[in-house]
Enzyme design. Structure first.
Site, PDB file in Angstrom:
ATOM      1  N   HIS A 146       0.824  -1.205   0.000  1.00 25.94           N
ATOM      2  CA  HIS A 146       0.000   0.000   0.000  1.00 25.94           C
ATOM      3  C   HIS A 146       0.861   1.261   0.000  1.00 25.94           C
ATOM      4  O   HIS A 146       0.487   2.274  -0.596  1.00 25.94           O
ATOM      5  CB  HIS A 146      -0.931  -0.009   1.218  1.00 25.94           C
ATOM      6  CG  HIS A 146      -2.039  -0.999   1.092  1.00 25.94           C
ATOM      7  ND1 HIS A 146      -3.367  -0.631   0.984  1.00 25.94           N
ATOM      8  CD2 HIS A 146      -2.034  -2.349   1.027  1.00 25.94           C
ATOM      9  CE1 HIS A 146      -4.119  -1.715   0.862  1.00 25.94           C
ATOM     10  NE2 HIS A 146      -3.321  -2.769   0.898  1.00 25.94           N
ATOM     11  N   ASP A 173      -5.714   6.034   2.137  1.00 22.61           N
ATOM     12  CA  ASP A 173      -5.897   4.660   1.693  1.00 22.61           C
ATOM     13  C   ASP A 173      -7.339   4.253   1.984  1.00 22.61           C
ATOM     14  O   ASP A 173      -7.845   4.456   3.090  1.00 22.61           O
ATOM     15  CB  ASP A 173      -4.935   3.765   2.477  1.00 22.61           C
ATOM     16  CG  ASP A 173      -4.780   2.384   1.881  1.00 22.61           C
ATOM     17  OD1 ASP A 173      -5.824   1.739   1.628  1.00 22.61           O
ATOM     18  OD2 ASP A 173      -3.638   1.941   1.686  1.00 22.61           O
TER      19      ASP A 173
END
Length: 461
Positions: free
Chosen positions: A22, A116
């Site tokens: 990520h 995110d």
């Protein structure tokens, strides 16, 4: 014009979920914003920041940290994923708010939080301080659509039959994200993956790490219902458009690659002869599967470069790493510079778990794949690799044992490495490489979307 009278640059906080897969795409997006005149600050957790090895490419991007409630050990200290997420969801918003307050006081104040999508509570923090809120999805359009339908209650779970979703090929249960077929496997992560869509009706932007052309029908469907834009692939610029100077690597890594050993070994191998095997930073293979993979590689008689993380090494067959046959045909390393490996002329095939970052890298660099998905989104990515982009094969799984056998691995390796099969796959690979390169290049679909995002931020500053 005096400095004090100059207009402020937009300032984006880029908040990543604390894992390598990520951090990489969000950091690359931050570099694109920086290139277009936006000030960016990367934000992750204290626990993961202690494990990061930085490089010179990221010296212009400051790193700030928040707490996940387990500052010394992260998810490994939590006892379970459920305990980790519960604590993170309480402590994260509090410490992110404290960070925003410090930056407002210290300056320059943030104007936007790009967060995110795994961390939807960040939107509440953005709203609290009247900042732009942008959700960043690190998975593909197709996978996002599956989870969105699940969150809306439009998809019956667990999935036990063929599924038809807008703009997508028919998906069998084995093509679906694994967590939707076996809900008990990782209940905490299942909730997180579905709940990332829970507040998108309030967000200013939905940004997706893909190129529009890779999945246009699903992207069009999303754009009808959400402020959705594709901004990828987020691969270092050197391998795509070369507009960002010296951008050859992501910049922060949890693992230190064995660079010299890897590249020296590759340089001694014939063109197109090496099978590269890597299952990413998180996938944990069954011991049985590691044994079958090892025997399949051995029987294929191909040169192979295999990334086996230290935590996975004990699953190798006893003596395999040090035996004469392995030393003659293969190299096993704990980590390697994947992008440099994928573009090396000795590479012939990428055996991959089909994580989205690895899939995008292979698409962007034109590398055929052997798809062996392990969990979460990887099965859906494998479906697209084989049947939509026609960039590789997916070996059959022995349903009784739940593994891909050595015989099946050997068969697929030999088939893909055959000249005629590889030629067809390389032709498709070349097509997708050009498409992804054009998407991030000047005036491409992703570049236009980033320009639009930056312009709207500037208007809000």
């Amino acid at each position: 014009m005096e400095e004090s009278s100059m207009p402020l640059k937009p300032h984006c906080l880029i908040l990543s979920y604390p894992s390598q897969g990520h951090i990489n795409p969000m950091l690359q997006f931050a570099k694109r914003l920086l290139h277009k005149g936006v000030k960016v600050t990367l934000v992750t957790t204290k626990s993961i920041s202690k494990t990061l090895h930085g490089s010179s490419t990221c010296t212009s991007i400051p790193l700030e940290v928040i707490s996940d409630g387990f500052d010394s050990g992260g998810i490994g200290a939590a006892g379970s994923p459920e305990a980790y997420l519960e604590r993170f969801w309480k402590v994260g918003p509090e410490t992110l708010s404290e960070l925003v307050e410090r930056l407002i006081f210290r300056g320059p104040p943030p104007t936007c939080i790009v967060y995110d999508s795994f961390l939807p509570w960040a939107l509440d923090v953005a709203r609290k301080f009247k900042l732009v809120g942008a959700a960043f999805f690190t998975m593909s359009c197709a996978v996002n659509s599956v989870f969105y339908h699940c969150q809306k209650g439009w998809l019956e779970v667990p999935v036990k039959k063929q599924v038809l979703l807008p703009g997508m090929p028919p998906l069998e249960p084995h093509d679906m994200p694994s967590l939707l077929c076996d809900l008990a496997t990782y209940p905490g992560f299942t909730g997180m993956l579905v709940n990332q869509f829970s507040n998108l009706d309030k967000v200013d932007w939905v940004l997706c790490n893909t190129a529009y052309e890779l999945d246009p029908e699903v992207a069009d469907w999303f754009m009808k219902i959400l402020p959705f834009r594709t901004i990828g692939p987020t691969v270092p610029s050197t391998y795509l458009d070369s507009r960002l100077e010296q951008d050859k690597e992501y910049g922060f890594s949890i693992f230190e690659p064995d660079h010299d050993t890897t590249m020296r070994w590759l340089s001694t191998k014939p063109k197109g002869s090496v099978v590269y095997v890597s299952f990413g930073s998180m996938a944990e293979l069954k011991t049985d599967q590691m044994h079958e993979l090892a025997m399949g590689l051995k029987r294929s008689n191909c040169y192979f470069l295999w990334v086996v993380r230290s935590s996975e090494a004990e699953k190798l067959p006893q003596g395999f790493a040090n035996c004469t046959e392995t030393s003659q045909k293969g190299l096993i390393v704990t980590w390697c510079p994947q992008l440099e490996v994928l573009v090396h002329e000795a590479l012939g095939l990428f055996v991959t778990h089909c994580g989205w970052n690895s899939t995008l890298e292979a698409l962007s660099l034109g590398v055929p794949m052997l798809a062996i998905p392990q969990w979460t989104d990887q099965a859906t990515n494998a479906k697209y690799i084989m049947d939509v982009w026609k960039m590789g094969l997916r070996p059959l799984v022995d349903e009784e044992r739940g593994v891909v056998t050595s015989e099946e691995i050997e068969h697929c390796l030999r088939k893909v490495m055959e000249e005629e099969t590889r030629k067809k796959m390389k032709e498709n690979a070349g097509k997708w490489r050009k498409i992804t390169k054009d998407a991030v290049g000047e005036g491409g679909s992703s570049d236009r979307n980033i320009e639009e995002f930056v312009a709207k931020l500037g208007a809000r500053t």
